[in-house]
Design a protein around this motif. Structure first.
Motif, PDB file in Angstrom:
ATOM      1  N   ARG A 201       0.826  -1.212   0.000  1.00 10.28           N
ATOM      2  CA  ARG A 201       0.000   0.000   0.000  1.00 10.28           C
ATOM      3  C   ARG A 201       0.863   1.265   0.000  1.00 10.28           C
ATOM      4  N   LEU A 274      -7.214  -1.175  -0.678  1.00  6.46           N
ATOM      5  CA  LEU A 274      -6.675   0.088  -1.191  1.00  6.46           C
ATOM      6  C   LEU A 274      -7.616   1.255  -0.911  1.00  6.46           C
ATOM      7  N   SER A 320      -2.567  -5.840  -0.817  1.00  6.77           N
ATOM      8  CA  SER A 320      -3.412  -4.696  -0.453  1.00  6.77           C
ATOM      9  C   SER A 320      -3.875  -4.728   0.991  1.00  6.77           C
TER      10      SER A 320
END
Length: 357
Positions: A201, A274, A320
């Motif tokens: 991320r 995300l 993610s």
């Protein structure tokens, strides 16, 4: 490629171990006379290329003669690597996305290392082979199936060596386990697992100034990988980065060396990570434009693969979500298994062998 060309041969051919280039005269990069110094061109001068540059620039038998990258910032940062090692600056090609083709025309480039964004890998590799340049390509190497075939077909047509630079195949624990499988210490192999389980991320988003963990921008407003890599998570749903996990397992299972993958099935979870990262980041929030986007790639993607000789492989893509780094290797046979966690340290994993326990 189908010809016998592994990493050791690549290193020998490019004289990184001091060997000579002595292949056929029909390829521009090859010479019947011994070369004391191999001349390298770098295509894509971002951070990933810096490690390669550093390795090359520490050798007296290698010279980087040219680099190509359309972004001035990347060029400047790459030239700083040359200064660090007190090496002469290379010729720079920075006039747009296609200027690397002029690098490929140079007579003082024997081989190229391609470190550009994924969508350029196959295009530039094909151009390099057609120009007679020995080619090392960073992963993934291609995005679409047809691109893979285009690379294979070009390699077979030109006879120019190409290698995907999958570094995990050469992790010390992975090489040790490969040696053990070759000796039959796990018995007959049944199943392998691997993947890319790495919280990205802070790589996929930044503030446009600092590469990592600095913001929630991507694309034209971002810097480094976030300029291009995040777009794949936005528009594609699937196993985006398979070779870290698949490469080592494929070698152990003799894929394309008497075995092959015959079919696969992938399934993805919902995509939440995300969006959550953008909303909760101090520089993001629910009103940030990127919080309005619908990222397609599922947070967890599992891919099952069947092999011709009866083995199965499971790949996991997980970038993610909050998690520690782990490629999740497991190699299981009729007499034992190896399973790892972490990043390859000696104490990160375990081995079980029924007849030796």
């Amino acid at each position: 490629m189908l010809q016998e060309f592994n990493r050791r041969n690549f290193i020998k051919t490019t004289a990184l171990t001091g060997a000579a280039l002595t292949l056929t005269n029909s390829i521009k990069a090859f010479s019947a006379t011994k070369k004391d110094k191999v001349r390298i061109g770098i295509i894509g001068a971002g951070f990933r290329s810096h490690e390669h540059m550093g390795n090359f620039l520490q050798r007296d038998d290698v010279a980087i003669t040219a680099i190509a990258d359309p972004q001035q910032r990347s060029v400047d940062e790459a030239l700083a690597v040359f200064k660090k090692y007190n090496r002469p600056e290379p010729v720079v090609y920075k006039n747009g996305n296609e200027d690397y083709k002029n690098l490929l025309k140079r007579d003082d480039v024997d081989a190229v290392m391609i470190c550009s964004p994924w969508e350029w890998h196959s295009v530039q590799a094909i151009d390099a082979m057609n120009a007679g340049k020995i080619c090392g390509v960073e992963v993934c190497g291609a995005v679409k199936l047809q691109e893979c075939w285009d690379v294979v077909n070009t390699a077979e047509k030109t006879k120019v060596p190409l290698m995907m630079m999958e570094n995990v195949c050469y992790r010390r624990d992975v090489m040790a386990v490969l040696n053990m499988t070759r000796k039959g210490m796990f018995g007959e192999l049944l199943h392998g697992q691997g993947g890319y389980e790495h919280d990205l991320r802070g790589v996929l988003f930044n503030d446009g100034k600092t590469a990592y963990n600095s913001g929630v921008e991507f694309g034209k407003n971002a810097y480094s990988e976030a300029q291009w890599r995040t777009e794949h998570n936005l528009k594609r749903n699937g196993e985006l980065y398979p070779t870290h996990g698949l490469g080592p397992v494929a070698v152990m299972m003799d894929i394309n060396r008497g075995n092959r993958m015959t079919r696969l099935s992938s399934i993805a979870s919902k995509a939440k990570g995300l969006h959550k990262y953008i909303v909760e980041h101090p520089k993001g929030g629910t009103n940030h434009p990127n919080a309005k986007l619908n990222f397609k790639c599922g947070d967890i993607v599992n891919t099952q693969i069947q092999c011709a000789n009866g083995e199965t492989i499971l790949l996991t893509h997980d970038v993610s979500s909050p998690r520690p780094y782990n490629l999740g290797f497991r190699v299981q046979g009729t007499e034992g298994l190896w399973q790892d966690y972490g990043w390859g340290d000696n104490n990160q994993g375990f081995i079980y062998m029924e007849k030796l326990m």
